[in-house]
Scaffold this motif. Structure first.
Motif, short mmCIF file in Angstrom:
data_model
loop_
_atom_site.label_atom_id
_atom_site.label_comp_id
_atom_site.label_asym_id
_atom_site.label_seq_id
_atom_site.Cartn_x
_atom_site.Cartn_y
_atom_site.Cartn_z
N ARG A 111 1.23 -0.70 -8.90
CA ARG A 111 1.49 -2.02 -9.49
C ARG A 111 2.67 -1.97 -10.45
NH1 ARG A 111 -4.30 -5.17 -10.24
NH2 ARG A 111 -5.18 -4.52 -8.23
N ALA A 112 2.84 -0.85 -11.16
CA ALA A 112 4.00 -0.71 -12.05
C ALA A 112 5.30 -0.69 -11.24
CB ALA A 112 3.87 0.56 -12.88
N ALA A 113 5.28 -0.03 -10.10
CA ALA A 113 6.47 0.01 -9.24
C ALA A 113 6.83 -1.40 -8.77
CB ALA A 113 6.23 0.92 -8.04
N GLN A 114 5.82 -2.14 -8.36
CA GLN A 114 6.06 -3.52 -7.92
C GLN A 114 6.60 -4.37 -9.07
OE1 GLN A 114 5.86 -4.51 -4.69
NE2 GLN A 114 6.87 -6.34 -5.46
N ALA A 115 6.04 -4.21 -10.25
CA ALA A 115 6.50 -4.97 -11.42
C ALA A 115 7.93 -4.60 -11.76
CB ALA A 115 5.58 -4.72 -12.61
N GLY A 116 8.27 -3.34 -11.65
CA GLY A 116 9.65 -2.91 -11.90
C GLY A 116 10.63 -3.55 -10.94
N TRP A 161 12.22 4.83 -9.82
CA TRP A 161 12.27 6.21 -9.33
C TRP A 161 10.86 6.77 -9.36
CZ3 TRP A 161 16.70 8.08 -13.04
CH2 TRP A 161 17.93 7.55 -12.61
N ALA A 162 10.51 7.55 -8.35
CA ALA A 162 9.19 8.17 -8.30
C ALA A 162 9.32 9.67 -8.07
CB ALA A 162 8.34 7.54 -7.20
N LEU A 180 7.21 2.25 -2.24
CA LEU A 180 7.57 1.17 -3.16
C LEU A 180 8.80 1.50 -4.01
CD1 LEU A 180 4.06 0.08 -4.48
CD2 LEU A 180 5.63 -1.30 -3.08
N ALA A 181 9.07 2.76 -4.21
CA ALA A 181 10.17 3.17 -5.09
C ALA A 181 11.52 2.99 -4.42
CB ALA A 181 9.98 4.63 -5.50
#
Length: 196
Positions: free
Chosen positions: A125-130, A138-139, A151-152
Motif C-alpha cells: 500500500r505504501a508503494a501504491q501511495a508513493g 524503489w524496492a 509495484l515499484a
C-alpha cells in the motif's frame, strides 16, 4: 543436514546476485544525490529487520556515511511511533506507511521500501501511495517474483532466507550511500566540513 558454513555459502550466493545489480545501486546513489540536493526527500520503511535497515539508510543520509557533508532529508516512517500506532489503531496496520507516504511524499521524492518477502500488505500500500503522489518507488526485496517488485519503479532483489536477504540489504544500503556521497558536489561536501 545443515553444516557450519551453509549460512556463509547462502550469503555468498546473495552477494553474487547483489554484485550483478551494483550498477543499479550506483545509479540510485547518483539520482538520490541530485534529488536530495534539490530539496527532495527520501521516505523509507520496512518491517522487522528490514525496518532496521531502512532506518540505517535514513541515519546515514541525515548524519553521514563516510565523509563530512551537509545533512539531507530522509525519514524512516516506522520510527514515528505516535503516527504508526495512531494510524494502526484507527485505520489498520496495512495503512501505517501508506497514510504517511500520502501525507509527506511529493514528486521527485523517493520512497524506499525494504522487504525480505515483498509481500507485506503495508509496504504494498505504501508503494501504491508513493506512485499516486508522483514519487519514485524503489524496492529492496528477496527473491523474484513478488508483488512489491511489481509495484515499484525499480528494484534490487536478492535470493535467500530472511536472514540472508537482510544481510544483503545492509550491503546494498552501504553501496547506495557510498554512491550517494561520491556523487555529491564539492560544494555540498564543503558545507559539511564548515559545519563540523
Amino acid at each position: 543436514m545443515s553444516t557450519d558454513t551453509d549460512h556463509i555459502d547462502e550469503l555468498e550466493r546473495a552477494l553474487a546476485a547483489l554484485r550483478a545489480q551494483a550498477p543499479r545501486l550506483a545509479r540510485w546513489g547518483r539520482s538520490l544525490a541530485e534529488r536530495l540536493t534539490d530539496g527532495a526527500r527520501l521516505l523509507a520503511a520496512g518491517n522487522g529487520g528490514s525496518a532496521a535497515e531502512a532506518q540505517h539508510l535514513t541515519a546515514e543520509l541525515v548524519g553521514r556515511f563516510d565523509g563530512d557533508r551537509r545533512p539531507f532529508s530522509a525519514v524512516a516512517l516506522h520510527a514515528d511511533t505516535s503516527s504508526l500506532t495512531a494510524i494502526g489503531n484507527d485505520y489498520g496496520y496495512e495503512e501505517v506507511f501508506a497514510r504517511q507516504v500520502t501525507a509527506h511524499a511529493r514528486p521527485r521524492d523517493v520512497v524506499a521500501l525494504l522487504s525480505t518477502s515483498g509481500r507485506s500488505e503495508n509496504l504494498l500500500r505504501a508503494a501504491q501511495a508513493g506512485r499516486e503522489a508522483g514519487a519514485t518507488v524503489w524496492a529492496l526485496t528477496g527473491a523474484l517474483p513478488n508483488p512489491l517488485a511489481e509495484l515499484a519503479d525499480e528494484i534490487v532483489a536478492v535470493p535467500g532466507t530472511t536472514a540472508t536477504v537482510q544481510e544483503a540489504q545492509l550491503v546494498a544500503v552501504h553501496m547506495l550511500c557510498g554512491a550517494f556521497e561520491a556523487a555529491l558536489s564539492t560544494e555540498d561536501k564543503a558545507v559539511g566540513r564548515r559545519a563540523s
